[in-house]
Design a protein around this motif. Structure first.
Motif, mmCIF file in Angstrom:
data_model
loop_
_atom_site.group_PDB
_atom_site.id
_atom_site.type_symbol
_atom_site.label_atom_id
_atom_site.label_comp_id
_atom_site.label_asym_id
_atom_site.label_seq_id
_atom_site.Cartn_x
_atom_site.Cartn_y
_atom_site.Cartn_z
ATOM 1 N N LEU A 12 0.867 -1.177 0.000
ATOM 2 C CA LEU A 12 0.000 0.000 0.000
ATOM 3 C C LEU A 12 0.903 1.227 0.000
ATOM 4 C CD1 LEU A 12 -2.702 1.516 0.315
ATOM 5 C CD2 LEU A 12 -2.461 1.236 2.793
ATOM 6 N N PHE A 13 0.831 2.022 -1.058
ATOM 7 C CA PHE A 13 1.655 3.222 -1.179
ATOM 8 C C PHE A 13 0.758 4.457 -1.120
ATOM 9 C CE2 PHE A 13 4.966 0.907 -4.051
ATOM 10 C CZ PHE A 13 5.496 0.283 -2.929
ATOM 11 N N LYS A 14 1.113 5.375 -0.234
ATOM 12 C CA LYS A 14 0.424 6.659 -0.204
ATOM 13 C C LYS A 14 1.228 7.680 -0.990
ATOM 14 C CE LYS A 14 -0.836 10.522 2.810
ATOM 15 N NZ LYS A 14 -0.866 11.073 4.191
ATOM 16 N N ALA A 15 0.530 8.435 -1.845
ATOM 17 C CA ALA A 15 1.165 9.517 -2.595
ATOM 18 C C ALA A 15 0.235 10.724 -2.557
ATOM 19 C CB ALA A 15 1.448 9.097 -4.035
ATOM 20 N N VAL A 16 0.796 11.894 -2.812
ATOM 21 C CA VAL A 16 0.018 13.132 -2.711
ATOM 22 C C VAL A 16 0.112 13.936 -3.999
ATOM 23 C CG1 VAL A 16 0.277 13.264 -0.199
ATOM 24 C CG2 VAL A 16 1.960 14.401 -1.668
ATOM 25 N N LEU A 17 -0.938 14.725 -4.241
ATOM 26 C CA LEU A 17 -0.958 15.692 -5.325
ATOM 27 C C LEU A 17 -0.846 17.081 -4.717
ATOM 28 C CD1 LEU A 17 -3.882 14.200 -7.411
ATOM 29 C CD2 LEU A 17 -1.613 14.648 -8.326
ATOM 30 N N ILE A 18 0.107 17.876 -5.178
ATOM 31 C CA ILE A 18 0.277 19.221 -4.651
ATOM 32 C C ILE A 18 0.455 20.210 -5.797
ATOM 33 C CG2 ILE A 18 1.248 18.447 -2.454
ATOM 34 C CD1 ILE A 18 3.997 19.251 -3.512
ATOM 35 N N SER A 21 -3.989 26.081 -6.686
ATOM 36 C CA SER A 21 -5.390 25.828 -6.995
ATOM 37 C C SER A 21 -5.634 25.951 -8.496
ATOM 38 C CB SER A 21 -6.266 26.834 -6.242
ATOM 39 O OG SER A 21 -7.631 26.611 -6.499
ATOM 40 N N ALA A 22 -6.514 25.079 -9.017
ATOM 41 C CA ALA A 22 -6.970 25.125 -10.415
ATOM 42 C C ALA A 22 -5.909 24.742 -11.438
ATOM 43 C CB ALA A 22 -7.541 26.503 -10.752
ATOM 44 N N VAL A 23 -4.870 23.998 -11.023
ATOM 45 C CA VAL A 23 -3.889 23.505 -11.992
ATOM 46 C C VAL A 23 -4.337 22.170 -12.596
ATOM 47 C CG1 VAL A 23 -1.939 24.704 -10.954
ATOM 48 C CG2 VAL A 23 -2.494 22.373 -10.198
ATOM 49 N N GLY A 24 -5.395 21.575 -12.027
ATOM 50 C CA GLY A 24 -5.927 20.331 -12.587
ATOM 51 C C GLY A 24 -5.627 19.090 -11.778
ATOM 52 N N LYS A 25 -5.300 19.246 -10.509
ATOM 53 C CA LYS A 25 -4.952 18.085 -9.685
ATOM 54 C C LYS A 25 -6.103 17.083 -9.577
ATOM 55 C CE LYS A 25 -3.823 20.485 -5.982
ATOM 56 N NZ LYS A 25 -4.131 21.848 -6.509
ATOM 57 N N SER A 26 -7.305 17.609 -9.317
ATOM 58 C CA SER A 26 -8.456 16.720 -9.124
ATOM 59 C C SER A 26 -8.794 15.952 -10.396
ATOM 60 C CB SER A 26 -9.677 17.525 -8.663
ATOM 61 O OG SER A 26 -9.447 18.105 -7.396
ATOM 62 N N ASN A 27 -8.693 16.601 -11.546
ATOM 63 C CA ASN A 27 -8.983 15.897 -12.797
ATOM 64 C C ASN A 27 -7.881 14.902 -13.156
ATOM 65 O OD1 ASN A 27 -11.560 16.468 -13.895
ATOM 66 N ND2 ASN A 27 -10.915 18.561 -14.355
ATOM 67 N N ALA A 63 -2.354 1.882 -4.795
ATOM 68 C CA ALA A 63 -1.926 3.276 -4.691
ATOM 69 C C ALA A 63 -3.052 4.100 -4.078
ATOM 70 C CB ALA A 63 -1.573 3.821 -6.072
ATOM 71 N N GLN A 64 -2.744 4.752 -2.962
ATOM 72 C CA GLN A 64 -3.693 5.636 -2.295
ATOM 73 C C GLN A 64 -3.227 7.063 -2.585
ATOM 74 O OE1 GLN A 64 -3.497 6.525 2.005
ATOM 75 N NE2 GLN A 64 -5.498 5.525 2.175
ATOM 76 N N ILE A 65 -3.949 7.758 -3.457
ATOM 77 C CA ILE A 65 -3.539 9.082 -3.914
ATOM 78 C C ILE A 65 -4.392 10.145 -3.223
ATOM 79 C CG2 ILE A 65 -3.031 10.522 -5.898
ATOM 80 C CD1 ILE A 65 -1.592 7.836 -5.960
ATOM 81 N N TRP A 66 -3.730 11.069 -2.523
ATOM 82 C CA TRP A 66 -4.414 12.144 -1.805
ATOM 83 C C TRP A 66 -4.366 13.430 -2.613
ATOM 84 C CZ3 TRP A 66 -5.226 12.186 3.966
ATOM 85 C CH2 TRP A 66 -5.219 10.880 4.487
ATOM 86 N N ASP A 67 -5.511 14.084 -2.693
ATOM 87 C CA ASP A 67 -5.648 15.361 -3.395
ATOM 88 C C ASP A 67 -6.028 16.421 -2.372
ATOM 89 O OD1 ASP A 67 -6.110 17.406 -5.220
ATOM 90 O OD2 ASP A 67 -8.126 16.700 -5.726
ATOM 91 N N THR A 68 -5.309 17.531 -2.371
ATOM 92 C CA THR A 68 -5.576 18.570 -1.382
ATOM 93 C C THR A 68 -5.892 19.898 -2.052
ATOM 94 O OG1 THR A 68 -4.732 19.680 0.602
ATOM 95 C CG2 THR A 68 -3.188 19.337 -1.169
ATOM 96 N N ALA A 69 -6.559 20.764 -1.317
ATOM 97 C CA ALA A 69 -6.853 22.105 -1.818
ATOM 98 C C ALA A 69 -5.558 22.891 -1.972
ATOM 99 C CB ALA A 69 -7.791 22.827 -0.852
ATOM 100 N N GLY A 70 -5.468 23.667 -3.045
ATOM 101 C CA GLY A 70 -4.283 24.490 -3.260
ATOM 102 C C GLY A 70 -4.368 25.833 -2.562
ATOM 103 N N GLN A 71 -5.566 26.182 -2.060
ATOM 104 C CA GLN A 71 -5.733 27.493 -1.439
ATOM 105 C C GLN A 71 -5.015 27.585 -0.101
ATOM 106 O OE1 GLN A 71 -8.260 25.466 -2.466
ATOM 107 N NE2 GLN A 71 -10.026 26.655 -3.164
ATOM 108 N N GLU A 72 -4.484 28.741 0.185
ATOM 109 C CA GLU A 72 -3.708 28.955 1.405
ATOM 110 C C GLU A 72 -4.509 28.662 2.666
ATOM 111 O OE1 GLU A 72 -0.585 29.606 1.976
ATOM 112 O OE2 GLU A 72 -0.034 29.640 -0.123
ATOM 113 N N ARG A 73 -5.827 28.915 2.646
ATOM 114 C CA ARG A 73 -6.596 28.767 3.881
ATOM 115 C C ARG A 73 -6.705 27.327 4.348
ATOM 116 N NH1 ARG A 73 -10.458 29.860 -0.084
ATOM 117 N NH2 ARG A 73 -12.224 28.421 -0.266
#
Length: 220
Positions: A12-18, A21-27, A63-73
């Protein structure tokens, strides 16, 4: 697509998307995990993640891929977001130079909170919008080379190089993890006759396998 979600896997591998905002990570994630693209994709709120099973050689990897908000808040979640991550896709938008300029900020965050040997792939997304390009492909390649990263331009809309970007990351994670597992076994064999008593407060941990209850220190 990958194997069945319920199929027993070896790792089980965890990876992240960073990235901004709006660069297309979620898609990118929805293309990789479900082969879907949403033109009306909304900004991520907090953290979302998806799974996909991938076969590398004779091993089945979840593969467990995490997607996070790009906004500073939403950056207060940073340290927990990176915990246990073995890889990252650092994404910028080739049509917005500001997102490329901010790659340095994201790299700093990665190196502050992430594992020292985390596999990082620099991704220039939205290559289908070549007429609006503000960042040349060569600039991305040069930055990746200077920082010791992998590099690839992708298009989530056209499903171009999306699979390849994730597979490069997962394959390299597997390569590193396998090497560490092999080294751990060699060390164990060389110390087989040594005492098994450990100093107070120490504990035996395992490489990041699905059957393990704890992750190795190198993967935290």
């Amino acid at each position: 697509m990958g194997d069945s979600y319920d199929e027993e896997c070896d790792y089980l591998f965890k990876a992240v998307l960073i990235g901004d905002s709006a660069v297309g990570k979620s898609n990118l994630l929805s293309r990789f995990s479900k082969d879907e693209f949403r033109l009306d994709s909304k900004p991520t709120i907090g953290v979302e993640f998806a799974y996909r099973n991938i076969r590398v050689g004779e091993k089945l990897i979840k593969a467990q891929i995490w997607d996070t908000a790009g906004q500073e808040r939403f950056r207060a979640i940073t340290s927990s977001y990176y915990r246990g991550a073995l890889g990252a896709l650092l994404v910028y938008d080739i049509t917005r130079r500001a997102t490329f300029n901010n790659v340095a900020k994201w790299l700093h965050e990665l190196r502050e909170f992430g594992n020292s040997d985390m596999v990082v792939v620099l991704v220039g997304n939205k290559s289908d919008l070549g007429n609006s390009r503000e960042v040349d492909e060569g600039e991305g390649k040069n930055l990746a080379e200077a920082e010791g990263l992998c590099f690839m331009e992708t298009s989530a809309l056209e499903n171009k190089n999306v699979e390849e970007a994730f597979l490069i990351m997962i394959s390299k994670i597997h390569e590193i993890t396998s090497q560490k597992s092999l080294e751990a076994k060699k060390n164990e064999n060389s110390c087989i006759s040594a005492t098994m008593t450990l100093p107070f407060g120490k504990e035996i941990v395992n490489i990041d396998e699905v059957s393990a209850t704890k992750q190795s220190r190198c993967c935290t």
